[in-house]
Design a protein around this motif. Structure first.
Motif, PDB file in Angstrom:
ATOM      1  N   PRO A 151      -5.872   9.019  -8.697  1.00  0.00           N
ATOM      2  CA  PRO A 151      -7.090   8.619  -7.980  1.00  0.00           C
ATOM      3  C   PRO A 151      -6.849   7.493  -6.971  1.00  0.00           C
ATOM      4  N   THR A 152      -6.019   6.530  -7.347  1.00  0.00           N
ATOM      5  CA  THR A 152      -5.554   5.523  -6.388  1.00  0.00           C
ATOM      6  C   THR A 152      -4.107   5.852  -6.071  1.00  0.00           C
ATOM      7  N   HIS A 153      -3.837   6.159  -4.813  1.00  0.00           N
ATOM      8  CA  HIS A 153      -2.459   6.398  -4.359  1.00  0.00           C
ATOM      9  C   HIS A 153      -2.376   5.892  -2.929  1.00  0.00           C
ATOM     10  N   VAL A 154      -1.860   4.690  -2.811  1.00  0.00           N
ATOM     11  CA  VAL A 154      -1.742   4.008  -1.526  1.00  0.00           C
ATOM     12  C   VAL A 154      -0.272   3.693  -1.290  1.00  0.00           C
ATOM     13  N   LEU A 155       0.171   3.876  -0.057  1.00  0.00           N
ATOM     14  CA  LEU A 155       1.531   3.510   0.335  1.00  0.00           C
ATOM     15  C   LEU A 155       1.492   2.151   1.023  1.00  0.00           C
ATOM     16  N   VAL A 156       2.412   1.284   0.647  1.00  0.00           N
ATOM     17  CA  VAL A 156       2.545  -0.025   1.294  1.00  0.00           C
ATOM     18  C   VAL A 156       3.914  -0.045   1.945  1.00  0.00           C
ATOM     19  N   ILE A 157       3.923  -0.273   3.258  1.00  0.00           N
ATOM     20  CA  ILE A 157       5.173  -0.240   4.020  1.00  0.00           C
ATOM     21  C   ILE A 157       5.377  -1.544   4.777  1.00  0.00           C
ATOM     22  N   PRO A 158       6.634  -1.900   5.010  1.00  0.00           N
ATOM     23  CA  PRO A 158       6.879  -3.008   5.934  1.00  0.00           C
ATOM     24  C   PRO A 158       6.647  -2.502   7.364  1.00  0.00           C
ATOM     25  N   ARG A 159       6.181  -3.366   8.222  1.00  0.00           N
ATOM     26  CA  ARG A 159       6.009  -2.966   9.631  1.00  0.00           C
ATOM     27  C   ARG A 159       7.362  -2.656  10.266  1.00  0.00           C
ATOM     28  N   ALA A 160       8.388  -3.379   9.859  1.00  0.00           N
ATOM     29  CA  ALA A 160       9.742  -3.151  10.382  1.00  0.00           C
ATOM     30  C   ALA A 160      10.364  -1.964   9.658  1.00  0.00           C
ATOM     31  N   HIS A 161      11.205  -1.226  10.366  1.00  0.00           N
ATOM     32  CA  HIS A 161      11.846  -0.045   9.791  1.00  0.00           C
ATOM     33  C   HIS A 161      13.117  -0.409   9.032  1.00  0.00           C
ATOM     34  N   VAL A 169       0.069   7.705  15.066  1.00  0.00           N
ATOM     35  CA  VAL A 169      -0.312   8.723  14.091  1.00  0.00           C
ATOM     36  C   VAL A 169      -1.425   8.114  13.252  1.00  0.00           C
ATOM     37  N   PRO A 170      -2.538   8.841  13.090  1.00  0.00           N
ATOM     38  CA  PRO A 170      -3.646   8.272  12.313  1.00  0.00           C
ATOM     39  C   PRO A 170      -3.323   8.196  10.821  1.00  0.00           C
ATOM     40  N   ALA A 171      -3.902   7.203  10.175  1.00  0.00           N
ATOM     41  CA  ALA A 171      -3.799   7.026   8.733  1.00  0.00           C
ATOM     42  C   ALA A 171      -5.034   6.255   8.288  1.00  0.00           C
ATOM     43  N   THR A 172      -5.402   6.416   7.037  1.00  0.00           N
ATOM     44  CA  THR A 172      -6.521   5.656   6.480  1.00  0.00           C
ATOM     45  C   THR A 172      -5.969   4.340   5.958  1.00  0.00           C
ATOM     46  N   ALA A 215       0.598  -9.472   8.344  1.00  0.00           N
ATOM     47  CA  ALA A 215       1.489  -9.619   9.497  1.00  0.00           C
ATOM     48  C   ALA A 215       2.750  -8.780   9.339  1.00  0.00           C
ATOM     49  N   THR A 216       3.176  -8.525   8.086  1.00  0.00           N
ATOM     50  CA  THR A 216       4.445  -7.835   7.856  1.00  0.00           C
ATOM     51  C   THR A 216       4.297  -6.474   7.180  1.00  0.00           C
ATOM     52  N   THR A 217       3.075  -6.110   6.733  1.00  0.00           N
ATOM     53  CA  THR A 217       2.888  -4.863   5.985  1.00  0.00           C
ATOM     54  C   THR A 217       1.665  -4.081   6.455  1.00  0.00           C
ATOM     55  N   VAL A 218       1.681  -2.792   6.152  1.00  0.00           N
ATOM     56  CA  VAL A 218       0.531  -1.915   6.366  1.00  0.00           C
ATOM     57  C   VAL A 218       0.397  -1.067   5.103  1.00  0.00           C
ATOM     58  N   ALA A 219      -0.836  -0.894   4.630  1.00  0.00           N
ATOM     59  CA  ALA A 219      -1.093  -0.060   3.453  1.00  0.00           C
ATOM     60  C   ALA A 219      -2.094   1.020   3.833  1.00  0.00           C
ATOM     61  N   PHE A 220      -1.787   2.253   3.434  1.00  0.00           N
ATOM     62  CA  PHE A 220      -2.664   3.376   3.781  1.00  0.00           C
ATOM     63  C   PHE A 220      -2.649   4.407   2.664  1.00  0.00           C
ATOM     64  N   ARG A 221      -3.700   5.215   2.629  1.00  0.00           N
ATOM     65  CA  ARG A 221      -3.830   6.226   1.588  1.00  0.00           C
ATOM     66  C   ARG A 221      -2.802   7.336   1.777  1.00  0.00           C
ATOM     67  N   ASP A 222      -2.218   7.777   0.668  1.00  0.00           N
ATOM     68  CA  ASP A 222      -1.268   8.890   0.692  1.00  0.00           C
ATOM     69  C   ASP A 222      -2.036  10.168   1.017  1.00  0.00           C
ATOM     70  N   ILE A 223      -1.481  11.015   1.882  1.00  0.00           N
ATOM     71  CA  ILE A 223      -2.176  12.252   2.261  1.00  0.00           C
ATOM     72  C   ILE A 223      -2.098  13.316   1.170  1.00  0.00           C
ATOM     73  N   ASN A 224      -1.234  13.110   0.175  1.00  0.00           N
ATOM     74  CA  ASN A 224      -1.111  14.036  -0.949  1.00  0.00           C
ATOM     75  C   ASN A 224      -1.162  13.218  -2.246  1.00  0.00           C
TER      76      ASN A 224
END
Length: 119
Positions: free
Chosen positions: A41-51, A19-22, A28-37
């Motif tokens: 002005p700055t709203h970024v989600l930071v997630i662990p790669r593991a569920h 699924v695409p994301a900005t 190595a353990t995280t991904v951060a991408f812009r919130d779609i909603n």
């Protein structure tokens, strides 16, 4: 099983590249991408790669990865220049708190005044 990708999880699909994301930051353990909603002005989600379904489960199972999420959130805030004016890191845990994707994630919010108390 906690830690394993879930076929029906939107954020697991973003981690896998299905699924695409900005994406604005990766470790190595995280991904951060812009919130779609975005709610600021700055709203970024930071997630662990593991569920893990929420922050509490992540912290109990993988405290080092929970710390990585916080470190990545601080790096994102600096990258977005929100660190100079202040920013908020929010973990919603459970539907009653507004969690809509049940994969642990931190919201990094900044770029405007953030009144307290929130919501």
């Amino acid at each position: 099983m906690a830690g394993e990708p879930q076929a029906d999880c939107l954020f697991c699909k973003i981690v896998a590249g299905d699924v695409p994301a900005t994406i604005v930051h990766e470790t190595a353990t995280t991904v951060a991408f812009r919130d779609i909603n975005p709610q600021a002005p700055t709203h970024v989600l930071v997630i662990p790669r593991a569920h893990y379904p929420d922050a509490a489960t992540l912290a109990a199972a993988e405290p080092a990865v929970a710390a990585d999420v916080l470190s990545a959130a601080a790096e994102v805030a600096a990258q977005e220049k929100a660190d100079s004016t202040g920013y908020r890191i929010v973990f919603n845990t459970g539907a009653g708190a507004g969690q809509t994707v049940f994969h642990a994630h931190a919201h990094v919010l900044g770029g405007r005044g953030l009144n307290w108390p929130p919501g």
